[in-house]
Each structure stands twice: as structure tokens, then as C-alpha cells.
Motif scaffolding. Structure first.
Motif, mmCIF file in Angstrom:
data_model
loop_
_atom_site.group_PDB
_atom_site.id
_atom_site.type_symbol
_atom_site.label_atom_id
_atom_site.label_comp_id
_atom_site.label_asym_id
_atom_site.label_seq_id
_atom_site.Cartn_x
_atom_site.Cartn_y
_atom_site.Cartn_z
ATOM 1 N N ASP A 283 2.637 2.695 -0.903
ATOM 2 C CA ASP A 283 3.628 3.190 0.056
ATOM 3 C C ASP A 283 2.959 4.114 1.070
ATOM 4 O OD1 ASP A 283 5.682 1.836 -1.225
ATOM 5 O OD2 ASP A 283 6.418 3.602 -2.309
ATOM 6 N N GLN B 38 0.685 2.086 3.495
ATOM 7 C CA GLN B 38 1.417 1.168 4.373
ATOM 8 C C GLN B 38 2.547 1.835 5.155
ATOM 9 O OE1 GLN B 38 2.394 -1.525 1.202
ATOM 10 N NE2 GLN B 38 0.507 -2.716 1.419
ATOM 11 N N LYS B 39 2.666 3.150 5.034
ATOM 12 C CA LYS B 39 3.731 3.874 5.723
ATOM 13 C C LYS B 39 3.594 3.754 7.235
ATOM 14 C CE LYS B 39 5.720 8.530 6.097
ATOM 15 N NZ LYS B 39 5.597 9.953 5.668
ATOM 16 N N ASP B 40 4.711 3.456 7.896
ATOM 17 C CA ASP B 40 4.796 3.421 9.365
ATOM 18 C C ASP B 40 3.806 2.451 9.993
ATOM 19 O OD1 ASP B 40 6.748 5.434 9.242
ATOM 20 O OD2 ASP B 40 5.228 7.016 9.297
ATOM 21 N N THR B 41 3.497 1.346 9.293
ATOM 22 C CA THR B 41 2.604 0.345 9.874
ATOM 23 C C THR B 41 2.947 -1.034 9.331
ATOM 24 O OG1 THR B 41 0.305 -0.374 10.128
ATOM 25 C CG2 THR B 41 0.889 0.716 8.058
ATOM 26 N N THR B 42 2.716 -2.039 10.136
ATOM 27 C CA THR B 42 2.893 -3.424 9.693
ATOM 28 C C THR B 42 1.540 -4.118 9.571
ATOM 29 O OG1 THR B 42 3.168 -4.170 11.993
ATOM 30 C CG2 THR B 42 5.178 -3.601 10.756
ATOM 31 N N GLU B 43 0.469 -3.347 9.622
ATOM 32 C CA GLU B 43 -0.879 -3.885 9.531
ATOM 33 C C GLU B 43 -1.079 -4.609 8.194
ATOM 34 O OE1 GLU B 43 -4.719 -4.687 10.827
ATOM 35 O OE2 GLU B 43 -3.254 -3.511 11.947
ATOM 36 N N GLN C 285 -6.495 4.862 3.741
ATOM 37 C CA GLN C 285 -6.157 4.000 4.877
ATOM 38 C C GLN C 285 -7.117 4.204 6.037
ATOM 39 O OE1 GLN C 285 -3.636 4.865 8.177
ATOM 40 N NE2 GLN C 285 -2.000 3.630 7.250
#
Length: 284
Positions: free
Chosen positions: A123, A126-131, A77
């Protein structure tokens, strides 16, 4: 991010730094939208992307594929975010589960079941993000294609036919990237083209992921035996003059591809043939 109608796919481990930069600039000047490259035994994926991006100004660069066993999800990421922040948002993170020999034999990791492994990796990214990260999956089977459609911007299938493209489109849906790799050999001597194709495909034919998909899309065990039948080789490596190759490439668009990644197949070191193919097919 727009991938463009056409991209190129090339085995970058064969090239040094100057050759890589020259190739990237050349395909950019020809009007290709995206440069795709693998991750195997040579260059590390993100470092290579940085070099290609620094060598160009408008060309997108996509990993195809970055091995999920090569770095943890957080590193992937942050690498993706860094490359895009420093290069005008031109990097696509193509991810794949690779193959048992490359994971267990080369890297010393345990090869997990592909779908759960990829789901867990996404997972982590994309954890803790809406990017809406520019991620695509190297998906072949229906379940991986379904995951690509639900969790990423789309799929980057490799070693496939227009029949597979149509199936992938039906699973992904109308609004997802379907960036299809297709090998080509602009060569009117069919025997020569087939010989080059068999040599190029030999390493893939030993890998179950590809063999299983080929059987799923209509080839037989006999097609995959003894270096591949003529029918199989002709489908995997489109050959003929430029007009004939272009016509067959367009079948992927008819089947639903949104982007086509052209990979030239040529004799080892014959960069003149490679460049001539890129030039001849740039207006497909």
C-alpha cells in the motif's frame, strides 16, 4: 521487462566488490537473464544492486529478497525508481517478510503477521500512483502467493520443489512471473553432493517459514530431522552430472515456472566449481 528463461541466484555477502562485478559480467556473457541476490547480514540491498547494475549492460538484477523491515515503503519505491531510471530499467524489487531472528534479533523491530505486513508495505509503495512497478514477492504459502498475484508482477519462491511450482502457478495465474529458485550441485559423487547440500540447507531448516512450507508440500517431520533425509536433500539440491541436473530443472518449467533461478552449491571458496556449474547449465 523480460526476466529471461534462466537466471542465477547467489549469496553475495561472500564476495568482495571485484568478485561481484566479475561474477555478474560472467553470467551476463553466458546468457542468463537475471541475477538474484539476498539481503541478510552483509551488503545493503539497494547499494549492492547499484554495483551489479553498474558492472553490466544488459543483465537484469533482482533483490531476492529485500527485507521489508530494512527500509520504509517510500524509500523502497524511490530506490527502485532510481535504480531503474539510472540503469535502463533493469532492476526488479523482490520483497519478503524475512524471519523473526533477522527482524527482531538483528534489526530490533517487531515481526508482524506476514500477510498484513506485506499488504501494508505494498500500500505504501503503490500509494497515489498507477505505476506498474517491477515488484515480485518472496511467496511460499497460498495467501502470500495470492497477494503476489493480485498486487505485483509475480512471485520468487525459494527452497521449493516442482510440486510447489505447480501449486504457485495455479494461484498466481497464467500472466504472472513465477521465478523459482533451485539449488544445484553438478557432482556425480552422491555422498559428496548430499554433504554439501546438508551444509547449505542447515541454516534454512531452523526457520519456521521454510519448515512449514516443506511440510505443506509433502515432506514430513522425519524428513526435516537430523540434518534432513536423503529424500529431502535430493529434492532441495539437484545433483548428478549436468545432463541429469538439467532434466530435473526442466520439471519446474513443466510445472509452470516462467523463470528459473539457478543457485550452485559448492565448497566454500570453490569459485571454479561455481563457474563450471553456471557454464554447464546455461543452456537448460
Amino acid at each position: 521487462m523480460e526476466l529471461g528463461r534462466l537466471g542465477v541466484w547467489y549469496p553475495t555477502d561472500r564476495l568482495d566488490a571485484a568478485q561481484l562485478a566479475a561474477l555478474a559480467r560472467s553470467v551476463e556473457q553466458l546468457g542468463y537473464g537475471t541475477f538474484w541476490y539476498p539481503e541478510s547480514r552483509g551488503y545493503e540491498s539497494f547499494s549492492l544492486a547499484a554495483h551489479l547494475l553498474a558492472s553490466t549492460t544488459t543483465l537484469n538484477v533482482g533483490s531476492s529478497i529485500a527485507n521489508i523491515y530494512a527500509r520504509d515503503a517510500f524509500t523502497a519505491q524511490r530506490g527502485m525508481a532510481t535504480l531503474n531510471a539510472l540503469n535502463g530499467g533493469r532492476f526488479i524489487l523482490g520483497l519478503g517478510v524475512s524471519h523473526i531472528p533477522m527482524v527482531e534479533g538483528l534489526r530490533g523491530h517487531r515481526y508482524d503477521k506476514p500477510i498484513p505486513a506485506m499488504r501494508a508495505y505494498l500500500d505504501g509503495i503503490q500509494k497515489d500512483t498507477t505505476e506498474d512497478w517491477p515488484i515480485a514477492l518472496a511467496a511460499l504459502g497460498p495467501k502470500m502467493l495470492e497477494l503476489a498475484g493480485k498486487r505485483t508482477r509475480g512471485a520468487v519462491p525459494y527452497n521449493v520443489t516442482p510440486e510447489h511450482t505447480a501449486l504457485a502457478k495455479s494461484i498466481l495465474g497464467p500472466d504472472k512471473w513465477l521465478a523459482v529458485e533451485q539449488k544445484v550441485c553438478v557432482e556425480t559423487d552422491l555422498a559428496k553432493a548430499r554433504a554439501l547440500g546438508r551444509k547449505e540447507l542447515s541454516r534454512y531448516m531452523a526457520l519456521p517459514n521454510y519448515a512449514n512450507n516443506w511440510l505443506r508440500i509433502g515432506f514430513t517431520e522425519a524428513d526435516l530431522a537430523d540434518g534432513g533425509s536423503d529424500r529431502f536433500i535430493d529434492a532441495m539440491v539437484l545433483s548428478g552430472d549436468a545432463a541429469a541436473v538439467k532434466e530435473r530443472l526442466r520439471a519446474h518449467f513443466t510445472a509452470g515456472a516462467t523463470h528459473l533461478c539457478i543457485q550452485p552449491v559448492h565448497a566454500e571458496g570453490d569459485f571454479a566449481a561455481r563457474d563450471a556449474m553456471f557454464a554447464a547449465l546455461a543452456d537448460t
